[in-house]
Design an enzyme around this catalytic site. Structure first.
Site, PDB file in Angstrom:
ATOM      1  N   GLY A  17       0.679  -1.469  -0.005  1.00 22.32           N
ATOM      2  CA  GLY A  17       0.051   0.189   0.123  1.00 22.32           C
ATOM      3  C   GLY A  17       0.936   1.164  -0.048  1.00 22.32           C
ATOM      4  O   GLY A  17       1.972   1.357  -0.562  1.00 22.32           O
ATOM      5  N   ASP A  61       6.025  -5.648  15.113  1.00 23.46           N
ATOM      6  CA  ASP A  61       4.825  -5.322  15.437  1.00 23.46           C
ATOM      7  C   ASP A  61       5.035  -4.167  16.429  1.00 23.46           C
ATOM      8  O   ASP A  61       5.285  -4.179  17.535  1.00 23.46           O
ATOM      9  CB  ASP A  61       4.249  -6.243  16.463  1.00 23.46           C
ATOM     10  CG  ASP A  61       2.748  -6.045  16.891  1.00 23.46           C
ATOM     11  OD1 ASP A  61       2.179  -5.079  16.589  1.00 23.46           O
ATOM     12  OD2 ASP A  61       2.180  -6.839  17.557  1.00 23.46           O
ATOM     13  N   VAL A  62       4.406  -2.887  15.666  1.00 25.57           N
ATOM     14  CA  VAL A  62       4.757  -1.711  16.386  1.00 25.57           C
ATOM     15  C   VAL A  62       3.886  -1.584  17.846  1.00 25.57           C
ATOM     16  O   VAL A  62       4.186  -0.832  18.380  1.00 25.57           O
ATOM     17  CB  VAL A  62       4.471  -0.523  15.451  1.00 25.57           C
ATOM     18  CG1 VAL A  62       5.341  -0.760  14.252  1.00 25.57           C
ATOM     19  CG2 VAL A  62       3.006  -0.396  14.747  1.00 25.57           C
ATOM     20  N   TYR A 157     -11.538   3.761  13.704  1.00 27.60           N
ATOM     21  CA  TYR A 157     -10.334   4.160  12.921  1.00 27.60           C
ATOM     22  C   TYR A 157      -9.888   5.773  12.853  1.00 27.60           C
ATOM     23  O   TYR A 157      -9.139   6.383  12.982  1.00 27.60           O
ATOM     24  CB  TYR A 157     -10.419   3.719  11.409  1.00 27.60           C
ATOM     25  CG  TYR A 157      -9.552   4.410  10.428  1.00 27.60           C
ATOM     26  CD1 TYR A 157      -8.403   3.746  10.523  1.00 27.60           C
ATOM     27  CD2 TYR A 157      -9.881   5.285   9.608  1.00 27.60           C
ATOM     28  CE1 TYR A 157      -7.366   4.403   9.332  1.00 27.60           C
ATOM     29  CE2 TYR A 157      -9.126   6.000   8.682  1.00 27.60           C
ATOM     30  CZ  TYR A 157      -7.586   5.331   8.689  1.00 27.60           C
ATOM     31  OH  TYR A 157      -6.837   5.921   7.693  1.00 27.60           O
ATOM     32  N   GLY A 188      -6.592  11.750   1.712  1.00 29.83           N
ATOM     33  CA  GLY A 188      -7.801  11.459   1.610  1.00 29.83           C
ATOM     34  C   GLY A 188      -7.764  10.019   1.422  1.00 29.83           C
ATOM     35  O   GLY A 188      -6.839   9.270   1.119  1.00 29.83           O
TER      36      GLY A 188
END
Length: 253
Positions: A17, A61-62, A157, A188
Site C-alpha cells: 500500500g 509489531d509496532v 479508525y 484522503g
C-alpha cells in the site's frame, strides 16, 4: 544526488500500500529504507534493490514495545543512525464500515494499539537517537476522516487518526528544542493496492467519493510522494507541528 543521500528512514507498515510507495520514494532519493511490518516486505525490498536503492526489512509489531526496541537497536547496529521515522502502520484496509455501537471492544483496542500506541512507541524509542544528533524528521500519517468523520461508521479508525494529529502537536513542542521536526500527513481516500484488494465494498466509481473534492478524481499513492519527501528532507527544516492534507481539496471544500 538525491535529497536524502546518506539518510536512514524507518517506514512502519511499509510492506504494501502507501507504505511501500513511501519506502520506494525515500530510497529513490538516496535514503536507506528500513521497512518495519508484520507482513512480508520481500517484494518491496527486492524492487528497491533492483532499482539500485538501499533497503531492508525488519519484521515488527509496532504495538509491542519489546519489538520496537529490538527494531531500533537493529537499525542502529546496521546503519548507525536514524534520520527519518515515517509512522504509517495502521489497521484500516481490513476494517469493514460499522456503526460505533456495533464495534467490539477488542477490535477498538486493536485499532488503537496499532494506530496510536504504535506511533507513540516508535517515536518514544527513535526520538533519543534524533535528539543525540540534534536533528530528525518524524512523519505521522493521519487521515482526512479525522476532520470530517464519515456517515458509514469507522469511529475506531477515525478516532485513532484524530489522536495522531494531537500526538504530532505534542511531540513537536517537546522535540523542537532538540532540532527534531514532527509533522502529520493526512491523506484522503487513496486507491492503494491494499484498499483495492481488501475493501471491495467501497464503490470507487461513484460521484459520492468525489463530491467533496475540489479536484474531481481519485487519489493514487504517487499523489502523496511530494509531501512525504518535503517533510523528510531539509526543505522542511523550519516546519513542525503541522498537518498537510493531500486529499484533492476535500477538507477545505
Amino acid at each position: 544526488m538525491g535529497r536524502l543521500d546518506g539518510k536512514v528512514a524507518i517506514i512502519t507498515g511499509g510492506a504494501k500500500g502507501l507504505g511501500a510507495a513511501f519506502a520506494a520514494a525515500l530510497a529513490e532519493e538516496g535514503a536507506a529504507s528500513v521497512i518495519a511490518d508484520i507482513a512480508d516486505a520481500g517484494t518491496v525490498t527486492a524492487a528497491i534493490a533492483d532499482g539500485g536503492g538501499r533497503c531492508c526489512e525488519i519484521p515488527t509489531d509496532v504495538s509491542d514495545e519489546a519489538e520496537v526496541e529490538r527494531l531500533v537497536a537493529t537499525v542502529l547496529s546496521v546503519y548507525g543512525r536514524i534520520d527519518i521515522l515515517l509512522n504509517n502502520a495502521a489497521v484500516f484496509a481490513s476494517l469493514a464500515p460499522v456503526g460505533f455501537q456495533d464495534i467490539e471492544v477488542g477490535l477498538w483496542d486493536r485499532v488503537m494499539a496499532v494506530n496510536v500506541r504504535g506511533s507513540f512507541l516508535m517515536a518514544k524509542h527513535v526520538a533519543p537517537v534524533m535528539i543525540g544528533r540534534g536533528e530528525g524528521k518524524i512523519i505521522n500519517v493521519s487521515s482526512g476522516t479525522a476532520y470530517k468523520g464519515q456517515p458509514t461508521g469507522m469511529a475506531h479508525y477515525i478516532t485513532s487518526k484524530g489522536a495522531i494529529v494531537s500526538l504530532t502537536r505534542a511531540l513537536s513542542r517537546e522535540l523542537g528544542q532538540h532540532g527534531v521536526c514532527v509533522n502529520t500527513l493526512a491523506p484522503g481516500l487513496t486507491l492503494s493496492d491494499s484498499i483495492l484488494e481488501n475493501q471491495p465494498h467501497l464503490d470507487m466509481s461513484t460521484e459520492k467519493v468525489l463530491a467533496s473534492r475540489a479536484l474531481k478524481r481519485h487519489g493514487r499513492p504517487g499523489d502523496l510522494i511530494g509531501a512525504v519527501l518535503f517533510l523528510a528532507s531539509p526543505d522542511s527544516d523550519f516546519v513542525t507541528g503541522q498537518t498537510i492534507a493531500v486529499d484533492g481539496g476535500s477538507i477545505n471544500t
